[in-house]
Motif scaffolding. Structure first.
Motif, PDB file in Angstrom:
ATOM      1  N   MET A   4      87.428  14.623  19.113  1.00  0.00           N
ATOM      2  CA  MET A   4      87.540  13.180  18.865  1.00  0.00           C
ATOM      3  C   MET A   4      87.960  12.477  20.156  1.00  0.00           C
ATOM      4  O   MET A   4      88.968  12.834  20.765  1.00  0.00           O
ATOM      5  N   GLN A   5      87.194  11.493  20.572  1.00  0.00           N
ATOM      6  CA  GLN A   5      87.481  10.745  21.783  1.00  0.00           C
ATOM      7  C   GLN A   5      88.120   9.400  21.460  1.00  0.00           C
ATOM      8  O   GLN A   5      87.664   8.696  20.560  1.00  0.00           O
ATOM      9  N   VAL A   6      89.173   9.046  22.219  1.00  0.00           N
ATOM     10  CA  VAL A   6      89.841   7.770  21.996  1.00  0.00           C
ATOM     11  C   VAL A   6      90.244   7.160  23.334  1.00  0.00           C
ATOM     12  O   VAL A   6      90.471   7.861  24.318  1.00  0.00           O
ATOM     13  N   VAL A   7      90.313   5.847  23.351  1.00  0.00           N
ATOM     14  CA  VAL A   7      91.043   5.110  24.378  1.00  0.00           C
ATOM     15  C   VAL A   7      92.287   4.589  23.680  1.00  0.00           C
ATOM     16  O   VAL A   7      92.185   3.890  22.670  1.00  0.00           O
ATOM     17  N   ASP A   8      93.438   4.943  24.194  1.00  0.00           N
ATOM     18  CA  ASP A   8      94.695   4.575  23.537  1.00  0.00           C
ATOM     19  C   ASP A   8      95.300   3.363  24.255  1.00  0.00           C
ATOM     20  O   ASP A   8      95.860   3.490  25.348  1.00  0.00           O
ATOM     21  N   PRO A   9      95.233   2.180  23.640  1.00  0.00           N
ATOM     22  CA  PRO A   9      95.674   0.959  24.325  1.00  0.00           C
ATOM     23  C   PRO A   9      97.121   0.555  24.071  1.00  0.00           C
ATOM     24  O   PRO A   9      97.488  -0.596  24.343  1.00  0.00           O
ATOM     25  N   HIS A  10      97.950   1.482  23.592  1.00  0.00           N
ATOM     26  CA  HIS A  10      99.366   1.133  23.417  1.00  0.00           C
ATOM     27  C   HIS A  10     100.217   2.392  23.449  1.00  0.00           C
ATOM     28  O   HIS A  10     100.491   3.020  22.424  1.00  0.00           O
ATOM     29  N   ILE A  11     100.665   2.747  24.665  1.00  0.00           N
ATOM     30  CA  ILE A  11     101.586   3.877  24.829  1.00  0.00           C
ATOM     31  C   ILE A  11     102.732   3.438  25.736  1.00  0.00           C
ATOM     32  O   ILE A  11     102.655   2.414  26.421  1.00  0.00           O
ATOM     33  N   HIS A  12     103.793   4.234  25.715  1.00  0.00           N
ATOM     34  CA  HIS A  12     104.954   3.985  26.578  1.00  0.00           C
ATOM     35  C   HIS A  12     105.324   5.277  27.294  1.00  0.00           C
ATOM     36  O   HIS A  12     105.273   6.364  26.705  1.00  0.00           O
ATOM     37  N   LEU A  13     105.698   5.152  28.557  1.00  0.00           N
ATOM     38  CA  LEU A  13     106.245   6.264  29.321  1.00  0.00           C
ATOM     39  C   LEU A  13     107.601   5.836  29.863  1.00  0.00           C
ATOM     40  O   LEU A  13     107.830   4.651  30.114  1.00  0.00           O
ATOM     41  N   TRP A  14     108.494   6.806  30.056  1.00  0.00           N
ATOM     42  CA  TRP A  14     109.761   6.495  30.710  1.00  0.00           C
ATOM     43  C   TRP A  14     110.345   7.739  31.365  1.00  0.00           C
ATOM     44  O   TRP A  14     110.124   8.852  30.927  1.00  0.00           O
ATOM     45  N   TRP A  23      95.812   9.922  14.642  1.00  0.00           N
ATOM     46  CA  TRP A  23      94.424   9.582  14.961  1.00  0.00           C
ATOM     47  C   TRP A  23      93.458  10.105  13.910  1.00  0.00           C
ATOM     48  O   TRP A  23      92.456   9.444  13.588  1.00  0.00           O
ATOM     49  N   ASN A  24      93.734  11.274  13.353  1.00  0.00           N
ATOM     50  CA  ASN A  24      92.870  11.784  12.290  1.00  0.00           C
ATOM     51  C   ASN A  24      92.977  10.941  11.025  1.00  0.00           C
ATOM     52  O   ASN A  24      91.997  10.787  10.290  1.00  0.00           O
ATOM     53  N   ALA A  25      94.172  10.370  10.786  1.00  0.00           N
ATOM     54  CA  ALA A  25      94.323   9.461   9.650  1.00  0.00           C
ATOM     55  C   ALA A  25      93.480   8.212   9.859  1.00  0.00           C
ATOM     56  O   ALA A  25      92.779   7.743   8.940  1.00  0.00           O
ATOM     57  N   TYR A  26      93.529   7.646  11.068  1.00  0.00           N
ATOM     58  CA  TYR A  26      92.697   6.481  11.365  1.00  0.00           C
ATOM     59  C   TYR A  26      91.217   6.807  11.161  1.00  0.00           C
ATOM     60  O   TYR A  26      90.465   6.012  10.571  1.00  0.00           O
ATOM     61  N   ALA A  27      90.800   7.966  11.660  1.00  0.00           N
ATOM     62  CA  ALA A  27      89.392   8.354  11.536  1.00  0.00           C
ATOM     63  C   ALA A  27      88.983   8.495  10.073  1.00  0.00           C
ATOM     64  O   ALA A  27      87.880   8.085   9.676  1.00  0.00           O
ATOM     65  N   HIS A  28      89.883   9.044   9.263  1.00  0.00           N
ATOM     66  CA  HIS A  28      89.580   9.206   7.839  1.00  0.00           C
ATOM     67  C   HIS A  28      89.453   7.847   7.150  1.00  0.00           C
ATOM     68  O   HIS A  28      88.559   7.647   6.318  1.00  0.00           O
ATOM     69  N   ILE A  29      90.323   6.917   7.508  1.00  0.00           N
ATOM     70  CA  ILE A  29      90.331   5.606   6.856  1.00  0.00           C
ATOM     71  C   ILE A  29      89.030   4.844   7.106  1.00  0.00           C
ATOM     72  O   ILE A  29      88.561   4.093   6.245  1.00  0.00           O
ATOM     73  N   VAL A  30      88.426   5.038   8.271  1.00  0.00           N
ATOM     74  CA  VAL A  30      87.182   4.319   8.591  1.00  0.00           C
ATOM     75  C   VAL A  30      85.995   5.272   8.642  1.00  0.00           C
ATOM     76  O   VAL A  30      85.002   5.011   9.331  1.00  0.00           O
ATOM     77  N   SER A  31      86.083   6.354   7.901  1.00  0.00           N
ATOM     78  CA  SER A  31      85.034   7.381   7.955  1.00  0.00           C
ATOM     79  C   SER A  31      83.675   6.863   7.510  1.00  0.00           C
ATOM     80  O   SER A  31      82.640   7.400   7.907  1.00  0.00           O
ATOM     81  N   ASP A  32      83.652   5.814   6.684  1.00  0.00           N
ATOM     82  CA  ASP A  32      82.373   5.295   6.207  1.00  0.00           C
ATOM     83  C   ASP A  32      81.826   4.163   7.077  1.00  0.00           C
ATOM     84  O   ASP A  32      80.787   3.580   6.772  1.00  0.00           O
ATOM     85  N   ALA A  33      82.510   3.853   8.180  1.00  0.00           N
ATOM     86  CA  ALA A  33      81.995   2.840   9.103  1.00  0.00           C
ATOM     87  C   ALA A  33      80.822   3.422   9.886  1.00  0.00           C
ATOM     88  O   ALA A  33      80.635   4.638   9.960  1.00  0.00           O
ATOM     89  N   SER A  34      80.016   2.552  10.481  1.00  0.00           N
ATOM     90  CA  SER A  34      78.885   3.025  11.272  1.00  0.00           C
ATOM     91  C   SER A  34      79.380   3.654  12.570  1.00  0.00           C
ATOM     92  O   SER A  34      80.524   3.442  12.991  1.00  0.00           O
ATOM     93  N   ASP A  35      78.513   4.420  13.208  1.00  0.00           N
ATOM     94  CA  ASP A  35      78.889   5.041  14.474  1.00  0.00           C
ATOM     95  C   ASP A  35      79.252   3.985  15.514  1.00  0.00           C
ATOM     96  O   ASP A  35      80.203   4.159  16.293  1.00  0.00           O
ATOM     97  N   GLY A  36      78.520   2.878  15.518  1.00  0.00           N
ATOM     98  CA  GLY A  36      78.811   1.804  16.460  1.00  0.00           C
ATOM     99  C   GLY A  36      80.160   1.156  16.197  1.00  0.00           C
ATOM    100  O   GLY A  36      80.894   0.824  17.140  1.00  0.00           O
ATOM    101  N   GLU A  37      80.487   0.972  14.922  1.00  0.00           N
ATOM    102  CA  GLU A  37      81.785   0.389  14.579  1.00  0.00           C
ATOM    103  C   GLU A  37      82.927   1.321  14.971  1.00  0.00           C
ATOM    104  O   GLU A  37      83.957   0.877  15.503  1.00  0.00           O
ATOM    105  N   LYS A  38      82.763   2.607  14.725  1.00  0.00           N
ATOM    106  CA  LYS A  38      83.798   3.576  15.104  1.00  0.00           C
ATOM    107  C   LYS A  38      83.987   3.601  16.617  1.00  0.00           C
ATOM    108  O   LYS A  38      85.121   3.640  17.115  1.00  0.00           O
ATOM    109  N   ASP A  39      82.878   3.574  17.350  1.00  0.00           N
ATOM    110  CA  ASP A  39      82.965   3.576  18.805  1.00  0.00           C
ATOM    111  C   ASP A  39      83.712   2.348  19.299  1.00  0.00           C
ATOM    112  O   ASP A  39      84.524   2.428  20.225  1.00  0.00           O
ATOM    113  N   ALA A  40      83.477   1.210  18.646  1.00  0.00           N
ATOM    114  CA  ALA A  40      84.186  -0.016  19.027  1.00  0.00           C
ATOM    115  C   ALA A  40      85.671   0.101  18.735  1.00  0.00           C
ATOM    116  O   ALA A  40      86.519  -0.229  19.582  1.00  0.00           O
TER     117      ALA A  40
END
Length: 296
Positions: free
Chosen positions: A1-11, A267-284
């Motif tokens: 599963m590929q993701v861009v994660d737009p909200h992380i913190h490092l310290w 992330w797997n929970a997110y993927a499951h929740i939108v599992s019926d979305a189109s491939d383009g929607e998931k990629d977005a």
């Protein structure tokens, strides 16, 4: 599963000062004492396990307010030495009400990966939920300095509660050429009251009516410590329905949400929740929106 994660913190507690971690407390978002340890890029990638993290956006970790630019300097140094340039985007911290805000913004903008600013705005009548104790959006100097974001090509990460959304929508209309990103799906904190749900739903719709406002589907665990796929589902679906697949993006809020689950489980929970979305929607939702909105 590929993701861009737009909200992380490092310290790095050995080299930098984070007041909230110097004296950590227990609050509605969890026990910060469990976060009082270094959390570096290698830790995030180790937590990712089989999730392929393509890019990340670092959002200010409430670094020392006396020197917010030092956090950006440190992060840019990490990115310059990282194989994939992580963090690819930096959302820096700044107090727009301060006299030196213009100089701080200019200093942040000098770093290649800076993309925007976050200043936490959360105000609530219940002291348990009140972050800042003042209504920044109503202050003339804050609003004046907010207008400088366009000059520096910066977006604004909007962290607030539903009760503040009407004011925020007005701000977004006044600054139609500035990109706003709602943090943590609008932080629906008053979820035990019917009027609380309505305030969140209606406020999110007001914000979504502004074409320059996007939203991050993140931070759910802060309000739902025993979350499940089914407990997240209605909030995810309502938010996507409100903003559309082209202005919503999933994010981890790690390591804060690590208090209540693993990176892979989230992330797997997110993927499951939108599992019926189109491939383009998931990629977005998982990749392209974050890349486009944060210009990474």
């Amino acid at each position: 599963m590929q993701v861009v994660d737009p909200h992380i913190h490092l310290w790095d507690l050995s080299t930098h000062h984070y007041p909230w971690l110097a004296n950590p407390q227990t609050s509605f978002v969890g026990d910060a004492r469990k976060l009082k340890h270094d959390y570096l890029l290698a830790d995030l990638l180790r937590d990712a396990q089989d999730i392929e993290v393509l890019k990340i956006v670092h959002v200010d970790a409430n670094h020392d307010p006396a020197d917010p630019v030092e956090e950006t300097r440190w992060l840019q140094g990490i990115a310059d030495g990282a194989v994939r340039g992580m963090p690819n985007g930096i959302v820096a911290g700044a107090d727009l009400s301060a006299d030196n805000a213009p100089a701080v913004l200019e200093a942040h903008a000098a770093f290649a990966n800076t993309r925007g600013i976050r200043q936490i705005l959360n105000v609530h009548e219940n002291k348990l939920y009140d972050y800042v104790g003042r209504h920044y959006m109503r202050e003339p100097q804050w609003r004046k300095h907010f207008g400088l974001l366009k000059r520096f090509g910066m977006s604004f990460d909007l962290q607030l509660y539903p009760s503040q959304m009407e004011e925020a929508a007005q701000l977004a209309r006044e600054h139609a050429d500035t990109q706003f990103i709602v943090n943590h799906a609008g932080m629906f904190v008053d979820r035990n009251a019917t009027q609380g749900y309505r305030a969140w739903r209606d406020g999110m719709r007001m914000l979504a009516a502004c074409p320059n406002v996007a939203v991050k589907l993140s931070g759910f665990a802060m309000f739902d410590h025993a979350w499940t796929i089914e407990s997240l589902r209605p909030y995810v679906h309502e938010t996507i329905d409100t903003f559309g697949c082209e202005r919503a993006m999933f994010a981890s809020n790690f390591p804060v949400d690590r208090l209540f689950g693993t990176y892979t489980a989230l992330w797997n929970a997110y993927a499951h929740i939108v599992s019926d979305a189109s491939d383009g929607e998931k990629d977005a939702l998982f990749v392209r929106n974050a890349e486009r909105i944060y210009r990474i």
